[in-house]
Motif scaffolding. Sequence first.
Motif, PDB file in Angstrom:
ATOM      1  N   LYS A 178       3.621  13.921   4.828  1.00 10.23           N
ATOM      2  CA  LYS A 178       3.153  12.553   4.615  1.00 10.23           C
ATOM      3  C   LYS A 178       4.217  11.721   3.908  1.00 10.23           C
ATOM      4  N   GLN A 179       4.889  12.318   2.928  1.00 15.30           N
ATOM      5  CA  GLN A 179       5.926  11.595   2.201  1.00 15.30           C
ATOM      6  C   GLN A 179       7.100  11.264   3.113  1.00 15.30           C
ATOM      7  N   THR A 180       7.447  12.177   3.991  1.00 14.52           N
ATOM      8  CA  THR A 180       8.513  11.915   4.950  1.00 14.52           C
ATOM      9  C   THR A 180       8.141  10.740   5.848  1.00 14.52           C
ATOM     10  N   GLY A 181       6.903  10.678   6.267  1.00 17.38           N
ATOM     11  CA  GLY A 181       6.424   9.555   7.070  1.00 17.38           C
ATOM     12  C   GLY A 181       6.544   8.242   6.313  1.00 17.38           C
ATOM     13  N   GLU A 182       6.210   8.261   5.034  1.00 18.98           N
ATOM     14  CA  GLU A 182       6.344   7.059   4.209  1.00 18.98           C
ATOM     15  C   GLU A 182       7.806   6.659   4.079  1.00 18.98           C
ATOM     16  N   ASP A 183       8.688   7.640   3.920  1.00 19.72           N
ATOM     17  CA  ASP A 183      10.120   7.354   3.808  1.00 19.72           C
ATOM     18  C   ASP A 183      10.653   6.726   5.093  1.00 19.72           C
ATOM     19  N   VAL A 184      10.192   7.218   6.222  1.00 20.18           N
ATOM     20  CA  VAL A 184      10.625   6.663   7.508  1.00 20.18           C
ATOM     21  C   VAL A 184      10.152   5.225   7.641  1.00 20.18           C
ATOM     22  N   LYS A 185       8.911   4.963   7.227  1.00 21.52           N
ATOM     23  CA  LYS A 185       8.391   3.590   7.279  1.00 21.52           C
ATOM     24  C   LYS A 185       9.245   2.665   6.422  1.00 21.52           C
ATOM     25  N   GLU A 186       9.665   3.145   5.249  1.00 18.93           N
ATOM     26  CA  GLU A 186      10.490   2.334   4.354  1.00 18.93           C
ATOM     27  C   GLU A 186      11.817   1.963   4.998  1.00 18.93           C
ATOM     28  N   VAL A 187      12.395   2.874   5.765  1.00 21.66           N
ATOM     29  CA  VAL A 187      13.678   2.621   6.408  1.00 21.66           C
ATOM     30  C   VAL A 187      13.559   1.457   7.392  1.00 21.66           C
ATOM     31  N   PHE A 188      12.453   1.373   8.081  1.00 27.17           N
ATOM     32  CA  PHE A 188      12.289   0.361   9.116  1.00 27.17           C
ATOM     33  C   PHE A 188      11.699  -0.958   8.593  1.00 27.17           C
ATOM     34  N   ARG A 189      11.524  -1.078   7.321  1.00 21.43           N
ATOM     35  CA  ARG A 189      11.009  -2.340   6.757  1.00 21.43           C
ATOM     36  C   ARG A 189      12.132  -3.270   6.441  1.00 21.43           C
ATOM     37  N   MET A 197       0.820  -1.203   0.000  1.00 21.20           N
ATOM     38  CA  MET A 197       0.000   0.000   0.000  1.00 21.20           C
ATOM     39  C   MET A 197       0.855   1.254   0.000  1.00 21.20           C
ATOM     40  N   ALA A 198       2.125   1.121   0.235  1.00 22.58           N
ATOM     41  CA  ALA A 198       3.015   2.277   0.275  1.00 22.58           C
ATOM     42  C   ALA A 198       3.066   2.978  -1.076  1.00 22.58           C
ATOM     43  N   LEU A 199       3.038   2.231  -2.165  1.00 24.75           N
ATOM     44  CA  LEU A 199       3.079   2.839  -3.485  1.00 24.75           C
ATOM     45  C   LEU A 199       1.850   3.723  -3.708  1.00 24.75           C
ATOM     46  N   GLY A 200       0.699   3.238  -3.287  1.00 24.42           N
ATOM     47  CA  GLY A 200      -0.522   4.035  -3.411  1.00 24.42           C
ATOM     48  C   GLY A 200      -0.446   5.318  -2.608  1.00 24.42           C
ATOM     49  N   ASP A 201       0.143   5.230  -1.416  1.00 24.48           N
ATOM     50  CA  ASP A 201       0.305   6.425  -0.585  1.00 24.48           C
ATOM     51  C   ASP A 201       1.258   7.421  -1.245  1.00 24.48           C
ATOM     52  N   LYS A 202       2.331   6.902  -1.847  1.00 27.76           N
ATOM     53  CA  LYS A 202       3.289   7.788  -2.515  1.00 27.76           C
ATOM     54  C   LYS A 202       2.645   8.495  -3.698  1.00 27.76           C
ATOM     55  N   ILE A 203       1.823   7.777  -4.427  1.00 28.43           N
ATOM     56  CA  ILE A 203       1.126   8.380  -5.567  1.00 28.43           C
ATOM     57  C   ILE A 203       0.151   9.449  -5.084  1.00 28.43           C
ATOM     58  N   THR A 204      -0.566   9.140  -4.024  1.00 34.19           N
ATOM     59  CA  THR A 204      -1.507  10.108  -3.449  1.00 34.19           C
ATOM     60  C   THR A 204      -0.774  11.357  -2.973  1.00 34.19           C
ATOM     61  N   ASN A 205       0.359  11.175  -2.319  1.00 36.94           N
ATOM     62  CA  ASN A 205       1.140  12.312  -1.835  1.00 36.94           C
ATOM     63  C   ASN A 205       1.653  13.162  -2.995  1.00 36.94           C
ATOM     64  N   ALA A 206       2.104  12.510  -4.058  1.00 38.62           N
ATOM     65  CA  ALA A 206       2.589  13.241  -5.230  1.00 38.62           C
ATOM     66  C   ALA A 206       1.451  14.029  -5.873  1.00 38.62           C
TER      67      ALA A 206
END
Length: 56
Positions: A45-56, A1-10
């Motif tokens: 929101k994008q920064t939050g997504e980036d942080v989530k990616e780091v911890f995956r 779902m992260a890709l969808g969030d990134k698209i929404t943020n963009a």
Amino acid sequence: MALGDKITNAAEDLTGKAKEAAGKATGNESLEAEGRTDQAAASVKQTGEDVKEVFR
């Protein structure tokens, strides 16, 4: 779902840029400010997504 969030943020960022440009073109400071707010929200929101990616 992260890709969808990134698209929404963009999309939100692009909408904000469009609002800011329209506000500048028409002299509407309120619309210009709303555009900057939309861009800032998308950035947070994008920064939050980036942080989530780091911890995956």
